[in-house]
Every structure is written in C-alpha cells, then in structure tokens.
Enzyme design. Sequence first.
Site, PDB file in Angstrom:
ATOM      1  N   TYR A   1       0.854  -1.195   0.000  1.00  0.00           N
ATOM      2  CA  TYR A   1       0.000   0.000   0.000  1.00  0.00           C
ATOM      3  C   TYR A   1       0.882   1.233   0.000  1.00  0.00           C
ATOM      4  O   TYR A   1       1.880   1.289   0.728  1.00  0.00           O
ATOM      5  CB  TYR A   1      -0.894   0.026   1.239  1.00  0.00           C
ATOM      6  CG  TYR A   1      -2.308  -0.416   0.938  1.00  0.00           C
ATOM      7  CD1 TYR A   1      -3.058   0.252  -0.025  1.00  0.00           C
ATOM      8  CD2 TYR A   1      -2.885  -1.486   1.606  1.00  0.00           C
ATOM      9  CE1 TYR A   1      -4.352  -0.146  -0.323  1.00  0.00           C
ATOM     10  CE2 TYR A   1      -4.178  -1.892   1.313  1.00  0.00           C
ATOM     11  CZ  TYR A   1      -4.902  -1.218   0.344  1.00  0.00           C
ATOM     12  OH  TYR A   1      -6.177  -1.605   0.052  1.00  0.00           O
TER      13      TYR A   1
ATOM     14  N   GLU B   1      -0.555   4.890  -0.388  1.00  0.00           N
ATOM     15  CA  GLU B   1      -1.356   6.102  -0.588  1.00  0.00           C
ATOM     16  C   GLU B   1      -0.487   7.341  -0.427  1.00  0.00           C
ATOM     17  O   GLU B   1       0.333   7.426   0.497  1.00  0.00           O
ATOM     18  CB  GLU B   1      -2.499   6.187   0.437  1.00  0.00           C
ATOM     19  CG  GLU B   1      -3.675   5.293   0.118  1.00  0.00           C
ATOM     20  CD  GLU B   1      -3.586   3.963   0.820  1.00  0.00           C
ATOM     21  OE1 GLU B   1      -2.450   3.521   1.102  1.00  0.00           O
ATOM     22  OE2 GLU B   1      -4.646   3.381   1.094  1.00  0.00           O
TER      23      GLU B   1
ATOM     24  N   ASP C   1      -7.176  13.708 -24.769  1.00  0.00           N
ATOM     25  CA  ASP C   1      -7.085  12.305 -24.373  1.00  0.00           C
ATOM     26  C   ASP C   1      -6.320  11.606 -25.496  1.00  0.00           C
ATOM     27  O   ASP C   1      -6.856  11.364 -26.577  1.00  0.00           O
ATOM     28  CB  ASP C   1      -8.508  11.743 -24.223  1.00  0.00           C
ATOM     29  CG  ASP C   1      -8.522  10.251 -23.914  1.00  0.00           C
ATOM     30  OD1 ASP C   1      -7.471   9.603 -24.063  1.00  0.00           O
ATOM     31  OD2 ASP C   1      -9.598   9.748 -23.543  1.00  0.00           O
TER      32      ASP C   1
ATOM     33  N   THR D   1      -4.095   6.192 -21.600  1.00  0.00           N
ATOM     34  CA  THR D   1      -3.826   4.859 -21.069  1.00  0.00           C
ATOM     35  C   THR D   1      -2.359   4.577 -21.373  1.00  0.00           C
ATOM     36  O   THR D   1      -1.735   5.281 -22.166  1.00  0.00           O
ATOM     37  CB  THR D   1      -4.696   3.781 -21.748  1.00  0.00           C
ATOM     38  OG1 THR D   1      -4.564   3.921 -23.164  1.00  0.00           O
ATOM     39  CG2 THR D   1      -6.144   3.907 -21.355  1.00  0.00           C
TER      40      THR D   1
ATOM     41  N   LYS E   1      -1.793   0.919 -24.841  1.00  0.00           N
ATOM     42  CA  LYS E   1      -2.152   0.807 -26.265  1.00  0.00           C
ATOM     43  C   LYS E   1      -0.872   0.964 -27.092  1.00  0.00           C
ATOM     44  O   LYS E   1       0.015   0.113 -26.985  1.00  0.00           O
ATOM     45  CB  LYS E   1      -3.216   1.852 -26.611  1.00  0.00           C
ATOM     46  CG  LYS E   1      -4.531   1.672 -25.826  1.00  0.00           C
ATOM     47  CD  LYS E   1      -5.611   2.614 -26.308  1.00  0.00           C
ATOM     48  CE  LYS E   1      -6.968   2.349 -25.692  1.00  0.00           C
ATOM     49  NZ  LYS E   1      -7.163   2.974 -24.378  1.00  0.00           N
TER      50      LYS E   1
ATOM     51  N   ARG F   1      -1.475  -2.382 -18.480  1.00  0.00           N
ATOM     52  CA  ARG F   1      -2.821  -1.811 -18.475  1.00  0.00           C
ATOM     53  C   ARG F   1      -2.910  -0.764 -17.367  1.00  0.00           C
ATOM     54  O   ARG F   1      -2.787  -1.089 -16.181  1.00  0.00           O
ATOM     55  CB  ARG F   1      -3.800  -2.960 -18.220  1.00  0.00           C
ATOM     56  CG  ARG F   1      -5.220  -2.737 -18.554  1.00  0.00           C
ATOM     57  CD  ARG F   1      -5.891  -4.047 -18.878  1.00  0.00           C
ATOM     58  NE  ARG F   1      -5.535  -4.439 -20.223  1.00  0.00           N
ATOM     59  CZ  ARG F   1      -6.120  -3.967 -21.324  1.00  0.00           C
ATOM     60  NH1 ARG F   1      -7.122  -3.108 -21.254  1.00  0.00           N
ATOM     61  NH2 ARG F   1      -5.725  -4.363 -22.510  1.00  0.00           N
TER      62      ARG F   1
HETATM   63  N1  DSN Z   1     -11.524   0.241 -25.253  1.00  0.00           N
HETATM   64  C1  DSN Z   1     -10.649   1.217 -25.845  1.00  0.00           C
HETATM   65  C2  DSN Z   1     -10.590   1.102 -27.312  1.00  0.00           C
HETATM   66  O1  DSN Z   1     -10.649  -0.011 -27.796  1.00  0.00           O
HETATM   67  O2  DSN Z   1     -10.453   2.085 -28.011  1.00  0.00           O
HETATM   68  C3  DSN Z   1     -11.004   2.593 -25.460  1.00  0.00           C
HETATM   69  O3  DSN Z   1     -11.407   2.659 -24.156  1.00  0.00           O
END
Ligand code: DSN
Length: 423
Positions: A55, A57, A202, A229, A232, A238
């Site tokens: 933990y 925080e 974003d 994120t 990707k 993730r």
């Molecule tokens: N699920 C993602 C995508 O495939 O674009 C976006 O959140």
Amino acid sequence: MAMDYSSIEAQDTEVAAALHGEEEREKHGLELIPSENYVSRAVREANGSVFTNKYSEGYPGARYYGGQQFTDVVEDIARERAKKLFNCQFANVQPLSGAPANLAMYAALLEPGDTVLGMDLSHGGHLTHGHPVTFPSKVFRFVRYKMKNADTGEIDYDEMREVAKKEKPKIVLAGFSAYSRELDYAQFVSIAREVGAYAVMDIAHIAGLIAGKAIKNPFDFGFDVMTTTTHKTLRGPRGGMVLVRDDAEVAKKIDKAVFPGLQGGPHMNVVAAKAVAFGEALHPSFQVYATQVLKNAKAMEAVFRAHNIRMLGGGTSNHLILADVYGSLGVTGQDAERVLDEVGITLNKNAIADDTRKPMDPSGIRFGTPAITTRKFGEAECAHVAELMVETLKNKDDALLRERVRADIKALAQKFPIPESFV
Ligand code: DSN
C-alpha cells in the site's frame, strides 16, 4: 517463450488452463484491435512483482504508510520518464486506467455543472467524453463537435468555435477512439483560449505514436493537460496517466483529484511496469516502431482503397482504419468480426459516423497495426493480411476458403513470434 506458470499449475488448474489458452490464442492469431499490443517480458515481470503487496497512498516523499523506500523509487522513475517522453513538467502515473484518468481530469478542472466540449462518440469520440450512459455525464454538462465530412475526417472547426462561444465550456477536449486522422491542434488551443477553457487531449490511442515522435505532440501546440492509457500504442501495462504541460497549480489539482479524490492505494506493481515500459519507449528503437506502425497502416489502407472499400476519414494518418464494410460489401460489422475471428484475425465491430445500424451490429469494423508491428510485420505482410481480410469478407460463407486463410494466418503468426524484448 511462454511465461512460467508452474505455481499456478500446481495449485489452480482452472486458471492455469485459461492462461495457457490465452497464450496460445495470442501466439497463433493476429491481433488487429487498434487499442491492444504485446508488452515485453520485462513489463510483465514488473507487473507481476512484489509491488502488488504494498500500500502506498500519497506520492513519493509524502505517503500515509511506512515502508516506501522502493515504491518511491519506481514512482519517481515512472514520472520522470513520462515527462521526458511527452515533453511536459508534471505527470501523475497512478490512475488505474483511461476512464479513471479522465474522471480525475474532470474532477480537477471542473465544478459540478460545468461544461465540456468533446467529440461526439458516433464520430469517433470516446464514452468517457460524456456519453449519457457514463457517470461524468450526470455531474458535468457535455456538448459536442463532429466531423464536417466523414469521408475526409475534417472536423468542423467553425461550428466548434460557434458552439464554444455559445456554451462556454471549461474544457475543450480533443481525442478519440475511432478516428483515423490527425487533429488540427492549433485550432483546438485557439478555440479554448478564446473562451477561457482548458485545452485537454485524451491521447490514449496515439500516446505511443507521440512518444515515438511519429506524429505531433499536442503539448507543442499549447495543450494544457493530456490524459492517456499506457497499454495501447505506448506498449506498457494496463493503466492510465495524466500529464500537465507546465501549470503547477493544475498539476496539484490533478494529484489531489487522483488521490485522495477518487482512488485509494495506487497499484505499485503497475506503476513499476509503467516505469519499465517508459524506459523502453525512450529507447531509440521505439521511434522506429512508432514510424512503422504508421507505414503499416498505410499499407493496409492501400489494399482497402484498391478494393473500393469505404474508409471513414478517407483513410488513415495514424494506426487505425475504420471501414464501412456494410456499405461497401454488404457484410455487417458483427458478421465481419465473427468471420475474421474464425480465420484468426481479431478486430472489433464499430459504429461509423451517422450509422443507421445498431451499436451491437453496426456497419463498420475498426482495426489497426500496433500489435502486428510489435511482431515485426512490415508493409508487405500488412498488405497481405489486408488482402486476406478482404477475401474472407467477400466470401464470408465459403468455409473452405476460411480454412485456407486460417492456415495462412497461422503460418504468418508462426513466422513472426511475439517478441520478448524490445531494447
Ligand atoms: N476500449 C478502448 C478502445 O478499444 O479504443 C477505449 O477505451
């Protein structure tokens, strides 16, 4: 080489079987979902490390629990590398994923009832940019901009400016999950400045392309904040992240919104994996990767164009293609997803702009090149895959043809194994 699952095998055969199944699926099929990728073994090791026990925080140097000698080290490394990758002064690497990162950004920059001007979901935006089914849409007011022309992908910036002047948003939000062109960042920033709003992007889908310097960095145009994120195109674990260009007050608000505002203890195993992934993205080989992602998408675009299949935006300038398979081939998005899955190509059905079909069985498919480029596919292999996709879709009821394509895909997957390391 597969990971060592011997401890799981010894104590939990059900979960072990699912893990092996997924290993095999990833190994023998081609992943074309444009938001997915393969991480290195190093990232997986950090992700599965002892940091999951801890933990922590708070933030480095100011935690609410003891024993933070090593959590502070990895979080500091992750933050410093993120700042370097995106050329900004502040990074919060604790958001659990993209939706929590966006929620933290809204919570930091808005008061309940404030307005956000974001891209319409049906024109490529994202659920978390204010779709009525989401929680943020109950707290904040979302107004929309759209494409002027779905066949060129051009955003209607004049309309966007008019809406901004009328609705007075506090945030002008760029970003998308199903849009294949580069945005005019200068327009976004100028509209945001004109109405006194934050310019936020974003970048979840294109973070790796920005970090790899294959496309422009919105911060260079004056964007204030970026959310993303990390799993990707950026090829990390993730997770999520919020970046602030240079405003220390905004950065403080973001930190407070993430913790204690919305989250408890950060997932330090994931933070450690982010640090490792960002180290990989700083390596010169990542720029080669990011550039190849774009070239490979162009190679697939050329095949779809040669077959006269309509692509939203008229093609692609990034890693993804959104194709109107129903309009062009009479195959619904759902059928296309299913038959391609049967031959070992994974992608997703997707609504196209102003789709007349339902979201669960829309007109389009969305696919992209981040994962197959990690597998070292070049333009020739990508063009070949695109040809196989079109052939399969045009003959979707031909079981023999599907069998042949399935064998071709399996052979290709075998020839290009998922790499263990990128640096
Ligand atoms: N699920 C993602 C995508 O495939 O674009 C976006 O959140």
